[in-house]
Design a protein around this motif. Structure first.
Motif, PDB file in Angstrom:
ATOM      1  N   ARG A  20     -11.580  13.021  -6.803  1.00 58.58           N
ATOM      2  CA  ARG A  20     -12.351  12.928  -8.056  1.00 58.58           C
ATOM      3  C   ARG A  20     -11.832  11.810  -8.947  1.00 58.58           C
ATOM      4  O   ARG A  20     -12.615  11.060  -9.538  1.00 58.58           O
ATOM      5  N   ILE A  21     -10.518  11.691  -9.062  1.00 55.53           N
ATOM      6  CA  ILE A  21      -9.926  10.650  -9.920  1.00 55.53           C
ATOM      7  C   ILE A  21     -10.286   9.263  -9.388  1.00 55.53           C
ATOM      8  O   ILE A  21     -10.703   8.378 -10.158  1.00 55.53           O
ATOM      9  N   CYS A  57      -7.415   6.026   1.623  1.00 53.34           N
ATOM     10  CA  CYS A  57      -6.950   7.246   2.273  1.00 53.34           C
ATOM     11  C   CYS A  57      -5.516   7.593   1.865  1.00 53.34           C
ATOM     12  O   CYS A  57      -4.657   6.715   1.798  1.00 53.34           O
ATOM     13  N   ASP A  58      -5.276   8.874   1.651  1.00 58.64           N
ATOM     14  CA  ASP A  58      -3.918   9.369   1.410  1.00 58.64           C
ATOM     15  C   ASP A  58      -3.086   9.201   2.681  1.00 58.64           C
ATOM     16  O   ASP A  58      -3.590   9.364   3.789  1.00 58.64           O
ATOM     17  N   LEU A  86      -4.194   2.563   2.044  1.00 59.47           N
ATOM     18  CA  LEU A  86      -3.451   3.823   2.022  1.00 59.47           C
ATOM     19  C   LEU A  86      -2.868   4.070   0.645  1.00 59.47           C
ATOM     20  O   LEU A  86      -2.334   3.157   0.007  1.00 59.47           O
ATOM     21  N   MET A  87      -2.969   5.321   0.193  1.00 60.70           N
ATOM     22  CA  MET A  87      -2.354   5.755  -1.067  1.00 60.70           C
ATOM     23  C   MET A  87      -1.187   6.685  -0.727  1.00 60.70           C
ATOM     24  O   MET A  87      -1.283   7.476   0.212  1.00 60.70           O
ATOM     25  N   THR A  88      -0.123   6.610  -1.515  1.00 59.89           N
ATOM     26  CA  THR A  88       1.003   7.514  -1.296  1.00 59.89           C
ATOM     27  C   THR A  88       1.796   7.714  -2.580  1.00 59.89           C
ATOM     28  O   THR A  88       1.783   6.861  -3.460  1.00 59.89           O
ATOM     29  N   THR A  89       2.458   8.854  -2.657  1.00 55.92           N
ATOM     30  CA  THR A  89       3.401   9.093  -3.753  1.00 55.92           C
ATOM     31  C   THR A  89       4.808   8.721  -3.320  1.00 55.92           C
ATOM     32  O   THR A  89       5.695   8.603  -4.136  1.00 55.92           O
ATOM     33  N   LYS A 109       0.692   6.043  -5.795  1.00 54.87           N
ATOM     34  CA  LYS A 109       0.127   6.901  -6.844  1.00 54.87           C
ATOM     35  C   LYS A 109       1.235   7.206  -7.848  1.00 54.87           C
ATOM     36  O   LYS A 109       2.376   7.368  -7.440  1.00 54.87           O
ATOM     37  N   PRO A 110       0.922   7.330  -9.096  1.00 61.47           N
ATOM     38  CA  PRO A 110      -0.362   7.083  -9.745  1.00 61.47           C
ATOM     39  C   PRO A 110      -0.591   5.581  -9.922  1.00 61.47           C
ATOM     40  O   PRO A 110       0.351   4.795  -9.953  1.00 61.47           O
ATOM     41  N   PHE A 111      -1.852   5.203 -10.045  1.00 62.63           N
ATOM     42  CA  PHE A 111      -2.202   3.802 -10.207  1.00 62.63           C
ATOM     43  C   PHE A 111      -3.320   3.674 -11.225  1.00 62.63           C
ATOM     44  O   PHE A 111      -4.011   4.636 -11.527  1.00 62.63           O
TER      45      PHE A 111
END
Length: 129
Positions: A20-21, A57-58, A86-89, A109-111
């Protein structure tokens, strides 16, 4: 090369709030066709049904990580050319695992919306190169 904001984007994350974000951030930047998937297998189903201009994608998901999804996409000629982000914490852990030529672009993340768009542009440029 810049991402064409008229192209559809698939956001894959097992945390619906992140989908959603990212959708909200992209919509605010003029990317209006944004769909979500809650897992790698769901993303594969969606990729089979529609042509996407980008996949965001996470990295850390079950039963299939974002890196696993990218490998599957690379093995399918119709998906191999889709820019992939790719997204990652856990930036350090993911970077260590992705330290190879042709690895997907990674954003931590966050970005901000600006950082996301810049990473999307890098993902598009990496495919075009």
């Amino acid at each position: 090369m810049s991402f064409d904001r008229s192209k559809p984007v698939l956001v894959v994350d097992d945390t619906y709030a992140i989908v959603r974000i990212v959708r909200t951030l992209l919509n605010a930047q003029g990317v209006l066709d944004v769909e979500g998937a809650g897992s790698g297998p769901e993303a594969i189903r969606k990729l089979s049904q529609k042509e996407y201009g980008l996949v965001v994608c996470d990295y850390y998901m079950t039963p299939m990580s974002g890196a696993d999804l990218k490998l599957i996409m690379d093995g399918r000629p119709e998906w191999a050319g889709i820019p992939f982000l790719l997204m990652t914490t856990n930036d350090a852990g993911a970077k260590a695992k992705l330290d190879r030529p042709g690895a997907p672009i990674l954003i931590q993340k966050p970005f901000t919306a600006e950082a996301l768009l810049a990473a999307m542009d890098r993902a598009v440029s990496a495919v075009a190169a």
